[in-house]
Structures are given as structure tokens and as C-alpha cells.
Write a protein that holds these residues in place. Structure first.
Motif, PDB file in Angstrom:
ATOM      1  N   ASP A   1       0.832  -1.210   0.000  1.00 18.13           N
ATOM      2  CA  ASP A   1       0.000   0.000   0.000  1.00 18.13           C
ATOM      3  C   ASP A   1       0.867   1.261   0.000  1.00 18.13           C
ATOM      4  OD1 ASP A   1      -2.230  -1.639   0.030  1.00 18.13           O
ATOM      5  OD2 ASP A   1      -2.634  -1.366   2.181  1.00 18.13           O
ATOM      6  N   ARG A   2       1.934   1.257   0.796  1.00 18.01           N
ATOM      7  CA  ARG A   2       2.851   2.415   0.812  1.00 18.01           C
ATOM      8  C   ARG A   2       3.486   2.620  -0.552  1.00 18.01           C
ATOM      9  NH1 ARG A   2       7.348   2.164   5.057  1.00 18.01           N
ATOM     10  NH2 ARG A   2       7.916   4.080   3.995  1.00 18.01           N
ATOM     11  N   LEU A   3       3.911   1.530  -1.184  1.00 18.58           N
ATOM     12  CA  LEU A   3       4.510   1.633  -2.519  1.00 18.58           C
ATOM     13  C   LEU A   3       3.513   2.207  -3.517  1.00 18.58           C
ATOM     14  CD1 LEU A   3       6.603  -1.637  -2.882  1.00 18.58           C
ATOM     15  CD2 LEU A   3       7.446   0.686  -3.186  1.00 18.58           C
ATOM     16  N   HIS A   4       2.292   1.724  -3.469  1.00 17.76           N
ATOM     17  CA  HIS A   4       1.256   2.192  -4.388  1.00 17.76           C
ATOM     18  C   HIS A   4       1.005   3.695  -4.201  1.00 17.76           C
ATOM     19  CE1 HIS A   4      -2.178   1.934  -7.024  1.00 17.76           C
ATOM     20  NE2 HIS A   4      -2.921   2.538  -6.103  1.00 17.76           N
ATOM     21  N   GLU A   5       0.896   4.123  -2.944  1.00 11.85           N
ATOM     22  CA  GLU A   5       0.678   5.546  -2.648  1.00 11.85           C
ATOM     23  C   GLU A   5       1.854   6.387  -3.118  1.00 11.85           C
ATOM     24  OE1 GLU A   5      -0.226   6.077   1.510  1.00 11.85           O
ATOM     25  OE2 GLU A   5      -1.844   4.593   1.408  1.00 11.85           O
ATOM     26  N   ALA A   6       3.073   5.900  -2.909  1.00 15.62           N
ATOM     27  CA  ALA A   6       4.265   6.651  -3.308  1.00 15.62           C
ATOM     28  C   ALA A   6       4.347   6.765  -4.827  1.00 15.62           C
ATOM     29  CB  ALA A   6       5.520   5.980  -2.752  1.00 15.62           C
TER      30      ALA A   6
ATOM     31  N   ASN B   1      11.576  10.625  -5.220  1.00 11.58           N
ATOM     32  CA  ASN B   1      10.533  10.366  -4.236  1.00 11.58           C
ATOM     33  C   ASN B   1      11.113   9.587  -3.058  1.00 11.58           C
ATOM     34  OD1 ASN B   1       8.271   9.468  -2.809  1.00 11.58           O
ATOM     35  ND2 ASN B   1       7.011   9.364  -4.662  1.00 11.58           N
ATOM     36  N   ALA B   2      11.345  10.298  -1.963  1.00 12.91           N
ATOM     37  CA  ALA B   2      11.939   9.674  -0.774  1.00 12.91           C
ATOM     38  C   ALA B   2      11.015   8.618  -0.180  1.00 12.91           C
ATOM     39  CB  ALA B   2      12.271  10.733   0.267  1.00 12.91           C
ATOM     40  N   GLU B   3       9.723   8.841  -0.205  1.00 16.72           N
ATOM     41  CA  GLU B   3       8.763   7.881   0.341  1.00 16.72           C
ATOM     42  C   GLU B   3       8.807   6.574  -0.453  1.00 16.72           C
ATOM     43  OE1 GLU B   3       6.021   5.896   2.570  1.00 16.72           O
ATOM     44  OE2 GLU B   3       7.100   7.713   3.091  1.00 16.72           O
ATOM     45  N   TYR B   4       8.939   6.686  -1.753  1.00 15.34           N
ATOM     46  CA  TYR B   4       9.035   5.509  -2.613  1.00 15.34           C
ATOM     47  C   TYR B   4      10.295   4.708  -2.280  1.00 15.34           C
ATOM     48  CZ  TYR B   4       9.478   2.620  -6.797  1.00 15.34           C
ATOM     49  OH  TYR B   4       9.622   1.570  -7.658  1.00 15.34           O
ATOM     50  N   GLU B   5      11.408   5.405  -2.131  1.00 14.81           N
ATOM     51  CA  GLU B   5      12.672   4.731  -1.781  1.00 14.81           C
ATOM     52  C   GLU B   5      12.571   4.043  -0.422  1.00 14.81           C
ATOM     53  OE1 GLU B   5      15.560   4.028  -3.409  1.00 14.81           O
ATOM     54  OE2 GLU B   5      14.399   4.749  -5.114  1.00 14.81           O
TER      55      GLU B   5
ATOM     56  N   ASN C   1      12.883   0.027   0.276  1.00  7.75           N
ATOM     57  CA  ASN C   1      13.832  -0.522   1.259  1.00  7.75           C
ATOM     58  C   ASN C   1      13.116  -1.394   2.292  1.00  7.75           C
ATOM     59  OD1 ASN C   1      16.045   0.684   0.049  1.00  7.75           O
ATOM     60  ND2 ASN C   1      15.963   2.494   1.369  1.00  7.75           N
ATOM     61  N   GLU C   2      11.957  -0.930   2.738  1.00  7.75           N
ATOM     62  CA  GLU C   2      11.197  -1.720   3.706  1.00  7.75           C
ATOM     63  C   GLU C   2      10.717  -3.023   3.072  1.00  7.75           C
ATOM     64  OE1 GLU C   2       7.571  -1.416   6.952  1.00  7.75           O
ATOM     65  OE2 GLU C   2       7.820   0.206   5.512  1.00  7.75           O
ATOM     66  N   GLN C   3      10.304  -2.958   1.826  1.00  4.39           N
ATOM     67  CA  GLN C   3       9.866  -4.158   1.119  1.00  4.39           C
ATOM     68  C   GLN C   3      11.012  -5.173   1.042  1.00  4.39           C
ATOM     69  OE1 GLN C   3       9.227  -3.902  -3.149  1.00  4.39           O
ATOM     70  NE2 GLN C   3       7.420  -5.226  -2.954  1.00  4.39           N
ATOM     71  N   ALA C   4      12.204  -4.702   0.727  1.00  4.03           N
ATOM     72  CA  ALA C   4      13.371  -5.595   0.649  1.00  4.03           C
ATOM     73  C   ALA C   4      13.657  -6.219   2.014  1.00  4.03           C
ATOM     74  CB  ALA C   4      14.592  -4.830   0.147  1.00  4.03           C
ATOM     75  N   PHE C   5      13.543  -5.420   3.067  1.00  3.20           N
ATOM     76  CA  PHE C   5      13.778  -5.938   4.412  1.00  3.20           C
ATOM     77  C   PHE C   5      12.748  -7.005   4.770  1.00  3.20           C
ATOM     78  CE2 PHE C   5      12.740  -5.941   8.915  1.00  3.20           C
ATOM     79  CZ  PHE C   5      13.962  -6.309   9.462  1.00  3.20           C
TER      80      PHE C   5
END
Length: 158
Positions: A32-37, A46-50, A54-58
Motif C-alpha cells: 500500500d505504501r509503494l502504491h501511494e508513493a 521520491n523519498a517515500e518511494y525509496e 527498502n522496507e519491502q526488501a527488508f
């Protein structure tokens, strides 16, 4: 070849719950965060996208780590306090040791994945854990640490 990971039933359950949470709740939150970003426009700056990537990779890395850990887990039985004088210390044993004039310490030997010294759980791979494995009540054992060597006496098993 994967190594065997020692876990108590409780530790296995906690890790299984974490894995389930990551797969169901956390994955969706990150998606959801990725979609919003992505809807926010320019992805390059886009810092939020990055941060979301990173969170997705973690999250995905932790899911893989937990899947391997649980697949190779060896469930151990914690001792129930009924140890005999000739019982050998193993992963799952509750042990009390004493070093010189210091206060006695009691802990349970567990696998590295659920070690938590504050909760009285030390790893079988730690210096003390390695040293006392396969010893018995009354044995004096040499513990080798990066900070030096010392002896502990096993004063209670179980």
C-alpha cells in the motif's frame, strides 16, 4: 547444506507467528505504501518511494530468513526440573552456574535464534553455552571468551 537450528516449542511458535504476520499484514502495508508513493508522481526523487522499497526488501529478506529457520528447526524439549545427578547438559537444559565469588546465574540453553540473556536464555553457540554442553552437575568447566578464560561450576541442572 543448511545447519540445524534449535528452537523450543515456544520459540518456534513465536517465529511462526512473526512469519504469518509478515506474509499477511506487513506485506500488504508495504504494498500500500509503494502504491501511494508511485501515485505521488516523479519516482526518481521520491523519498517515500525509496523508503517503501527498502522496507519491502527488508520484509522479503526476513520472510526468507524465517522460512529457512523454521524449515530446518529442531524442536527441543526444555528440562522440567527433574534432572538427575548424571544428566548431561544439552540444548533445552536449565542450568545454574557459579563463577568464583560471584552470584550464581540460572539460564536455559537454547538455539541462537531465540537467545535472549535478559530472559535467561543463552545460545548453545555462546562461549558459556558451548563450554557447558555435555557436562554434568558438579563439573568445573573452563569458559573461553574473547575477554579471557575463566572457570564456572555447574551447581544445578534442571
Amino acid at each position: 547444506m543448511p545447519t540445524t537450528n534449535f528452537l523450543t516449542k515456544e520459540g518456534f511458535q513465536k517465529l511462526q507467528e512473526e512469519l504469518d504476520h509478515l506474509r499477511t499484514v506487513k506485506r500488504q502495508e508495504v504494498a500500500d505504501r509503494l502504491h501511494e508513493a508511485m501515485e505521488g508522481g516523479e519516482l526518481i526523487e521520491n523519498a517515500e518511494y525509496e523508503a517503501a522499497k527498502n522496507e519491502q526488501a527488508f520484509v522479503e529478506g526476513r520472510i526468507q530468513e524465517l522460512e529457512i529457520l523454521l524449515a530446518t528447526a529442531n524442536i527441543i524439549e526444555e528440562s522440567n526440573g527433574k534432572a538427575k545427578k548424571n544428566d548431561v547438559i544439552h540444548v533445552g537444559s536449565k542450568v545454574t552456574i557459579k563463577e568464583g565469588n560471584f552470584e550464581a546465574e540460572t539460564f536455559t540453553i537454547v538455539g541462537a535464534a531465540e537467545a535472549n540473556p535478559r530472559d535467561g536464555k543463552i545460545s548453545n553457540e555462546s562461549p558459556i553455552g558451548k563450554a557447558i554442553l555435555n557436562h554434568k552437575l558438579g563439573d568445573v568447566v573452563k569458559v573461553e571468551t574473547p575477554g579471557g578464560t575463566y572457570n564456572v561450576k555447574i551447581i544445578k541442572v534442571g
